[in-house]
Design an enzyme around this catalytic site. Structure first.
Site, mmCIF file in Angstrom:
data_model
loop_
_atom_site.group_PDB
_atom_site.id
_atom_site.type_symbol
_atom_site.label_atom_id
_atom_site.label_comp_id
_atom_site.label_asym_id
_atom_site.label_seq_id
_atom_site.Cartn_x
_atom_site.Cartn_y
_atom_site.Cartn_z
ATOM 1 N N GLY A 11 0.976 -1.021 -0.122
ATOM 2 C CA GLY A 11 0.083 -0.198 0.151
ATOM 3 C C GLY A 11 0.813 1.109 -0.131
ATOM 4 O O GLY A 11 1.767 1.204 0.509
ATOM 5 N N ARG A 25 19.695 10.536 -3.917
ATOM 6 C CA ARG A 25 20.565 11.582 -3.542
ATOM 7 C C ARG A 25 21.609 11.305 -2.672
ATOM 8 O O ARG A 25 22.750 11.624 -2.674
ATOM 9 C CB ARG A 25 19.758 12.962 -3.277
ATOM 10 C CG ARG A 25 18.695 13.623 -4.282
ATOM 11 C CD ARG A 25 18.359 14.799 -4.162
ATOM 12 N NE ARG A 25 17.580 14.980 -5.604
ATOM 13 C CZ ARG A 25 17.336 16.405 -5.727
ATOM 14 N NH1 ARG A 25 17.679 17.399 -4.976
ATOM 15 N NH2 ARG A 25 16.704 16.663 -6.893
ATOM 16 N N ARG A 72 0.994 -5.467 -5.701
ATOM 17 C CA ARG A 72 0.904 -6.681 -4.994
ATOM 18 C C ARG A 72 1.732 -7.626 -5.771
ATOM 19 O O ARG A 72 1.238 -7.571 -7.308
ATOM 20 C CB ARG A 72 -0.378 -7.069 -4.529
ATOM 21 C CG ARG A 72 -1.264 -5.923 -3.928
ATOM 22 C CD ARG A 72 -0.872 -5.630 -2.587
ATOM 23 N NE ARG A 72 -1.610 -4.728 -1.726
ATOM 24 C CZ ARG A 72 -1.590 -4.198 -0.632
ATOM 25 N NH1 ARG A 72 -0.535 -4.596 0.092
ATOM 26 N NH2 ARG A 72 -2.375 -3.664 -0.273
ATOM 27 N N ASP A 103 4.564 -4.596 6.292
ATOM 28 C CA ASP A 103 4.812 -5.850 6.790
ATOM 29 C C ASP A 103 4.925 -6.795 5.492
ATOM 30 O O ASP A 103 6.073 -7.709 5.338
ATOM 31 C CB ASP A 103 3.970 -6.368 7.594
ATOM 32 C CG ASP A 103 2.577 -6.494 7.218
ATOM 33 O OD1 ASP A 103 2.265 -5.936 6.207
ATOM 34 O OD2 ASP A 103 1.647 -6.929 8.098
ATOM 35 N N THR A 125 4.154 2.939 5.860
ATOM 36 C CA THR A 125 2.532 2.421 5.670
ATOM 37 C C THR A 125 1.688 3.394 6.643
ATOM 38 O O THR A 125 2.501 3.771 7.719
ATOM 39 C CB THR A 125 2.515 1.125 6.434
ATOM 40 O OG1 THR A 125 1.222 0.640 6.813
ATOM 41 C CG2 THR A 125 3.559 0.750 7.538
ATOM 42 N N ASP A 127 -0.486 2.420 8.610
ATOM 43 C CA ASP A 127 -0.975 1.824 10.025
ATOM 44 C C ASP A 127 -0.133 1.711 10.975
ATOM 45 O O ASP A 127 -0.502 1.654 12.215
ATOM 46 C CB ASP A 127 -1.041 0.264 9.320
ATOM 47 C CG ASP A 127 -2.325 0.022 8.367
ATOM 48 O OD1 ASP A 127 -3.306 0.941 8.428
ATOM 49 O OD2 ASP A 127 -2.145 -0.806 7.685
ATOM 50 N N ASP A 129 2.224 -0.071 11.818
ATOM 51 C CA ASP A 129 2.097 -1.563 12.560
ATOM 52 C C ASP A 129 3.507 -2.253 12.303
ATOM 53 O O ASP A 129 3.236 -3.300 12.590
ATOM 54 C CB ASP A 129 1.001 -2.029 12.043
ATOM 55 C CG ASP A 129 1.199 -2.368 10.421
ATOM 56 O OD1 ASP A 129 1.944 -1.616 10.008
ATOM 57 O OD2 ASP A 129 0.314 -3.230 9.829
ATOM 58 N N ARG A 162 -26.526 14.550 16.165
ATOM 59 C CA ARG A 162 -26.569 13.097 15.533
ATOM 60 C C ARG A 162 -25.275 12.489 16.095
ATOM 61 O O ARG A 162 -24.385 13.036 16.796
ATOM 62 C CB ARG A 162 -26.567 13.001 13.959
ATOM 63 C CG ARG A 162 -27.902 13.256 13.252
ATOM 64 C CD ARG A 162 -27.423 13.302 11.881
ATOM 65 N NE ARG A 162 -28.574 13.641 11.046
ATOM 66 C CZ ARG A 162 -28.963 13.859 9.803
ATOM 67 N NH1 ARG A 162 -27.615 14.179 9.333
ATOM 68 N NH2 ARG A 162 -29.989 14.247 9.354
ATOM 69 N N GLY A 170 -7.202 0.158 9.161
ATOM 70 C CA GLY A 170 -6.404 -0.451 10.178
ATOM 71 C C GLY A 170 -7.121 -1.733 10.310
ATOM 72 O O GLY A 170 -7.950 -1.979 11.280
ATOM 73 N N ARG A 171 -6.622 -2.648 9.550
ATOM 74 C CA ARG A 171 -6.881 -4.141 9.747
ATOM 75 C C ARG A 171 -6.786 -4.905 11.015
ATOM 76 O O ARG A 171 -7.457 -5.639 11.508
ATOM 77 C CB ARG A 171 -6.781 -4.800 8.429
ATOM 78 C CG ARG A 171 -7.600 -4.565 7.152
ATOM 79 C CD ARG A 171 -7.047 -5.452 5.961
ATOM 80 N NE ARG A 171 -5.549 -5.145 5.681
ATOM 81 C CZ ARG A 171 -4.887 -5.404 4.775
ATOM 82 N NH1 ARG A 171 -5.440 -6.519 4.228
ATOM 83 N NH2 ARG A 171 -3.596 -5.082 4.567
ATOM 84 N N ALA A 186 -13.195 11.836 20.184
ATOM 85 C CA ALA A 186 -14.122 10.821 20.092
ATOM 86 C C ALA A 186 -14.827 10.415 21.378
ATOM 87 O O ALA A 186 -13.683 10.262 22.194
ATOM 88 C CB ALA A 186 -13.685 9.790 19.298
ATOM 89 N N GLU A 187 -15.966 9.957 21.475
ATOM 90 C CA GLU A 187 -16.669 9.359 22.743
ATOM 91 C C GLU A 187 -16.212 7.986 22.914
ATOM 92 O O GLU A 187 -15.926 7.507 23.903
ATOM 93 C CB GLU A 187 -17.823 9.624 22.650
ATOM 94 C CG GLU A 187 -18.468 11.032 23.131
ATOM 95 C CD GLU A 187 -18.103 12.205 22.073
ATOM 96 O OE1 GLU A 187 -17.943 13.317 22.318
ATOM 97 O OE2 GLU A 187 -18.187 11.773 20.784
#
Length: 319
Positions: A11, A25, A72, A103, A125, A127, A129, A162, A170-171, A186-187
């Site tokens: 990715g 360079r 890929r 990875d 990446t 992520d 990770d 709302r 983020g898998r 965020a709550e």
């Protein structure tokens, strides 16, 4: 070492171009020829390799994506594919390779290392990770993209009173969700590393409603569940007017932040330094703002650890 190759794989992430620029360079500064391998391991197998000059990487430090393209490649997972890649490297006289990616890209670098070919992995990446580094190239940019979206969505959430569920990438790692959720106020933050209970989410929302709160933001990492499914569960349990925003691939694009440009430049140049010192089979990173390198064979056996203290803090601040 007189010839070094560089490729980007997996990715894309903002800052990859800055890393490629640094590799090119830094190599040329030390009178080393550098070759770009286009379309990742697929291009390596096919021999899509071109020599790069100083001008080849001009005007790219601020651009997202990757000039070398990425793809890929299932064939490179096979022994035959790996041998084809090594044959192409030998054909062009390339003696060391810098591999920028996540990875999956590191797994390719590991295979080349096992075949005795000197490789250096550079973590690219969104992520965040990859073990052995505090930050990966692209994470900061993606984080700021998500925060910008959260801020905008909150305006609408407030206006319409709302609850919004925002699904981020983020898998297997929740860093992007955790950092953006904490920075965006965020709550609730749902991440793959921590099991969630719907009752706890509902109770938190109900407590907010009881004290007069009119809107809420819930961040969901894609590896936990679909944002749509989470929203449906919440609406059934609370009757709150709930909407969903799936940010998707917008998180991967955009001009890299100053942090990612500097990080990519430092890591790309450091990778070249290691190869010129005759060191291969390593991956580079940054820990406590210091450049580090690790055995790439060992690092892939480790597991990325999310900062649990930060997760607890996000819970404490969202009461």
């Amino acid at each position: 070492m007189k010839k070094i190759g560089v490729l980007t794989s997996g990715g894309d992430s903002p800052g990859m171009n800055a890393a490629v620029r640094a590799v090119v360079r830094k190599s040329i500064y030390h009178n080393v020829e550098v070759y770009g391998i286009y379309h990742g391991y697929s291009g390596l197998i096919e021999g899509n390799i071109k020599r790069l000059e100083l001008g080849s990487v001009g005007d790219i430090i601020h651009r997202g994506g990757t000039k070398l393209y990425t793809a890929r490649c299932l064939e490179f997972k096979t022994l035959e594919g790996q041998k084809k890649g090594i044959e192409q490297l030998k054909k062009h006289g390339i003696e060391g390779l810098v591999i920028i990616g996540g990875d999956g890209s590191y797994m390719g670098a590991k295979k080349l290392t096992e075949h005795g070919f000197p490789c250096i992995g550079v973590p690219g990446t969104i992520d965040n990770d990859i073990p052995g580094t505090d930050f990966t190239i692209g994470f900061d940019t993606a984080l700021n993209t998500v925060i910008d979206a959260i801020d905008k969505i909150r305006d609408t959430a407030t206006s319409h009173e709302r609850t919004y569920v925002i699904e981020v990438m983020g898998r297997h790692a929740g860093d992007l969700a955790l950092w953006s959720g904490l920075a965006g106020g965020a709550e609730t933050i749902l991440i793959p590393e921590v099991d969630y209970k719907l009752d706890e989410i509902v109770n938190r929302l109900n407590r907010g409603t009881e004290r007069g709160k009119k809107h809420s933001i819930i961040i969901v990492a894609e590896g936990v569940a679909s944002g749509v499914d989470i929203a449906e569960e919440i609406e059934k349990a609370t009757s709150l007017d709930t909407r969903v925003s799936v940010l998707g691939h917008i998180q991967r694009g955009g001009s890299p932040t100053a942090f990612d440009r500097v990080l990519a430049s430092r890591l790309g140049a450091y990778a070249v330094e290691l190869l010129l010192d005759g060191i291969g089979g390593r991956c580079v990173g940054i820990q406590n703002n210091k450049l580090v390198n690790h055995d790439i064979l060992e690092i892939l056996d480790q597991k990325h650890m999310l900062d649990q203290n930060m997760y607890r803090l996000s819970e404490e601040l969202s009461i």
